[in-house]
Write a protein that holds these residues in place. Structure first.
Motif, mmCIF file in Angstrom:
data_model
loop_
_atom_site.group_PDB
_atom_site.id
_atom_site.type_symbol
_atom_site.label_atom_id
_atom_site.label_comp_id
_atom_site.label_asym_id
_atom_site.label_seq_id
_atom_site.Cartn_x
_atom_site.Cartn_y
_atom_site.Cartn_z
ATOM 1 N N GLY A 148 0.806 -1.211 0.000
ATOM 2 C CA GLY A 148 0.000 0.000 0.000
ATOM 3 C C GLY A 148 0.840 1.262 0.000
ATOM 4 N N LEU A 149 1.950 1.256 0.720
ATOM 5 C CA LEU A 149 2.819 2.428 0.764
ATOM 6 C C LEU A 149 3.528 2.660 -0.575
ATOM 7 C CD1 LEU A 149 4.399 2.033 4.322
ATOM 8 C CD2 LEU A 149 2.580 3.596 3.610
ATOM 9 N N VAL A 150 3.918 1.573 -1.235
ATOM 10 C CA VAL A 150 4.547 1.706 -2.555
ATOM 11 C C VAL A 150 3.541 2.272 -3.568
ATOM 12 C CG1 VAL A 150 5.588 0.437 -4.477
ATOM 13 C CG2 VAL A 150 6.224 -0.124 -2.124
ATOM 14 N N LEU A 151 2.318 1.765 -3.535
ATOM 15 C CA LEU A 151 1.268 2.280 -4.415
ATOM 16 C C LEU A 151 0.981 3.754 -4.119
ATOM 17 C CD1 LEU A 151 -1.167 -0.766 -4.210
ATOM 18 C CD2 LEU A 151 0.042 -0.034 -6.262
ATOM 19 N N THR A 152 1.002 4.119 -2.838
ATOM 20 C CA THR A 152 0.736 5.500 -2.437
ATOM 21 C C THR A 152 1.808 6.443 -2.958
ATOM 22 O OG1 THR A 152 -0.423 4.763 -0.446
ATOM 23 C CG2 THR A 152 0.394 7.022 -0.463
ATOM 24 N N PHE A 153 3.056 6.006 -2.941
ATOM 25 C CA PHE A 153 4.154 6.841 -3.455
ATOM 26 C C PHE A 153 3.890 7.258 -4.900
ATOM 27 C CE2 PHE A 153 8.240 7.062 -5.748
ATOM 28 C CZ PHE A 153 8.815 8.136 -5.088
ATOM 29 N N GLY A 154 3.543 6.286 -5.747
ATOM 30 C CA GLY A 154 3.220 6.613 -7.136
ATOM 31 C C GLY A 154 1.942 7.419 -7.247
ATOM 32 N N GLY A 155 0.961 7.136 -6.364
ATOM 33 C CA GLY A 155 -0.314 7.821 -6.428
ATOM 34 C C GLY A 155 -0.239 9.289 -6.099
ATOM 35 N N VAL A 156 0.578 9.663 -5.117
ATOM 36 C CA VAL A 156 0.711 11.066 -4.735
ATOM 37 C C VAL A 156 1.345 11.876 -5.872
ATOM 38 C CG1 VAL A 156 1.951 12.631 -3.187
ATOM 39 C CG2 VAL A 156 0.775 10.642 -2.255
ATOM 40 N N ILE A 157 2.337 11.294 -6.526
ATOM 41 C CA ILE A 157 2.958 11.981 -7.668
ATOM 42 C C ILE A 157 1.932 12.168 -8.791
ATOM 43 C CG2 ILE A 157 4.749 11.836 -9.435
ATOM 44 C CD1 ILE A 157 6.409 10.216 -7.452
ATOM 45 N N GLY A 158 1.168 11.121 -9.080
ATOM 46 C CA GLY A 158 0.151 11.204 -10.126
ATOM 47 C C GLY A 158 -0.943 12.200 -9.797
ATOM 48 N N ALA A 159 -1.362 12.253 -8.526
ATOM 49 C CA ALA A 159 -2.415 13.191 -8.135
ATOM 50 C C ALA A 159 -1.964 14.635 -8.300
ATOM 51 C CB ALA A 159 -2.828 12.934 -6.684
ATOM 52 N N GLY A 160 -0.700 14.903 -7.966
ATOM 53 C CA GLY A 160 -0.177 16.255 -8.153
ATOM 54 C C GLY A 160 -0.220 16.680 -9.611
ATOM 55 N N ALA A 161 0.164 15.763 -10.504
ATOM 56 C CA ALA A 161 0.123 16.073 -11.938
ATOM 57 C C ALA A 161 -1.310 16.232 -12.428
ATOM 58 C CB ALA A 161 0.836 14.965 -12.717
ATOM 59 N N GLY A 162 -2.210 15.374 -11.933
ATOM 60 C CA GLY A 162 -3.603 15.421 -12.372
ATOM 61 C C GLY A 162 -4.304 16.697 -11.973
ATOM 62 N N VAL A 163 -4.029 17.208 -10.777
ATOM 63 C CA VAL A 163 -4.665 18.454 -10.323
ATOM 64 C C VAL A 163 -4.243 19.624 -11.212
ATOM 65 C CG1 VAL A 163 -4.707 20.151 -8.455
ATOM 66 C CG2 VAL A 163 -5.016 17.731 -7.944
ATOM 67 N N GLN A 164 -2.990 19.647 -11.634
ATOM 68 C CA GLN A 164 -2.535 20.718 -12.515
ATOM 69 C C GLN A 164 -3.259 20.668 -13.862
ATOM 70 O OE1 GLN A 164 -0.619 23.166 -11.362
ATOM 71 N NE2 GLN A 164 -0.629 22.059 -9.408
ATOM 72 N N VAL A 165 -3.446 19.460 -14.396
ATOM 73 C CA VAL A 165 -4.198 19.297 -15.645
ATOM 74 C C VAL A 165 -5.642 19.753 -15.459
ATOM 75 C CG1 VAL A 165 -5.064 17.618 -17.319
ATOM 76 C CG2 VAL A 165 -2.720 17.434 -16.465
#
Length: 307
Positions: free
Chosen positions: A83-100
């Motif tokens: 879950g923590l490994v998935l979260t690491f990638g998820g937080v990066i993706g969420a930051g990019a998605g909010v900008q879009v």
């Protein structure tokens, strides 16, 4: 009982919002999904602006997921390291998605994008899940007692570097695929207002080959952190989180998740997957009809979002 939502600038029945939150909470506990794939379209259908529905829907997913996760932690069906490994990638993706999302909001194209994303992703994922679930049900019925399952060949995922051992899931695989899956889900969480469980759960089962009993709780762990981060980013960048709407959805979601967890433990994995696939396809069909049919009102006034 009508209640005014200050950010959405509409009046909605409070009991209707509590019921929607409860329904999504049940789905969260049963399937390990945040329920945003159903929450956000339902908010569309009752007149909530898409910008507010996406940002506030992500906020509700956090509470219902926490409630479901606590129940799974008691049963020790959560792979915390995965879950923590998935979260690491998820937080990066969420930051990019909010900008879009913020950029599309400024140019006035966010409504069309969100609806198209729902139709495309839900149609593909729902169709694949439904077909695979039917095959799994047929295999379970035709299985010969005592016959060992066929040996699974080594996949390309298992040949990647940077391997980690995930003891709860019984896996020794590269960290690259979980991070990639988390990143994709993070982008979707920010752009579509979903927890991403409708993609996360199939990916964990079919790509990472995690046990189904561990997948649901682990998915909820990742959903909590990623959607919480996406909500905070939306509040800062688009200022579209309606707290009155969020609180009503939260109350219903927390209660519903407890019932959903109990229901999920009494059903077979194949049955859970086919039910989730049918719900995904039903929502996809409804949104596709809204895009294709001529609306009753050809013109509408969009809410202005502060820069």
């Amino acid at each position: 009982m009508q209640i005014y939502l200050p950010i959405a600038e509409v009046s909605v029945n409070a009991f209707l919002l509590l019921g929607i939150g409860g329904l999504v909470g049940i789905l969260s506990g049963m399937f390990g999904v945040g329920g945003g794939f159903l929450m956000t379209p339902l908010l569309f259908f009752i007149g909530i602006p898409p910008v507010v529905a996406v940002a506030t829907g992500a906020n509700q997913i956090v509470a219902s997921s926490v409630s479901g996760l606590l129940a799974h932690l008691k049963r020790k069906t959560v792979d915390i390291r995965m879950g923590l490994v998935l979260t690491f990638g998820g937080v990066i993706g969420a930051g990019a998605g909010v900008q879009v999302f913020a950029f599309l909001t400024r140019i006035g194209q966010v409504d069309l994008l969100v609806r198209l994303c729902y139709v495309v992703f839900l149609g593909i994922i729902g169709g694949l899940m439904f077909a695979e679930s039917l095959r799994a049900l047929r295999r379970s019925r035709n299985a010969t007692p005592g016959k060992p399952p066929p040996r699974r060949s080594r996949t390309w995922i298992e040949k990647l570097p940077f391997k980690m051992r995930f003891r709860t899931s019984g896996l020794y695989i590269s960290a690259i695929p979980p991070i990639g899956i988390g990143f994709c889900v993070g982008v979707l969480s920010a752009v579509m207002g979903v927890g991403g469980g409708f993609i996360m759960v199939p990916a964990m089962i079919y790509l990472l080959h995690m046990p189904t009993k561990v997948v649901i709780g682990t998915s909820l762990l990742q959903i909590i952190f990623v959607t919480a981060f996406a909500t905070m980013m939306h509040a800062v960048t688009t200022h579209s989180v309606d707290m009155v709407l969020a609180v009503l959805l939260l109350i219903g979601g927390v209660v519903g998740a407890q019932f959903g967890t109990r229901i999920g433990t009494r059903m077979k994995a194949e049955q859970l997957r086919i039910l989730l696939a049918l719900m995904v396809l039903a929502v996809c069909g409804r949104l596709a009809m809204d895009l294709l049919l001529e609306p009753s009102e050809l013109y509408s006034v969009e809410m202005a979002v502060p820069a």
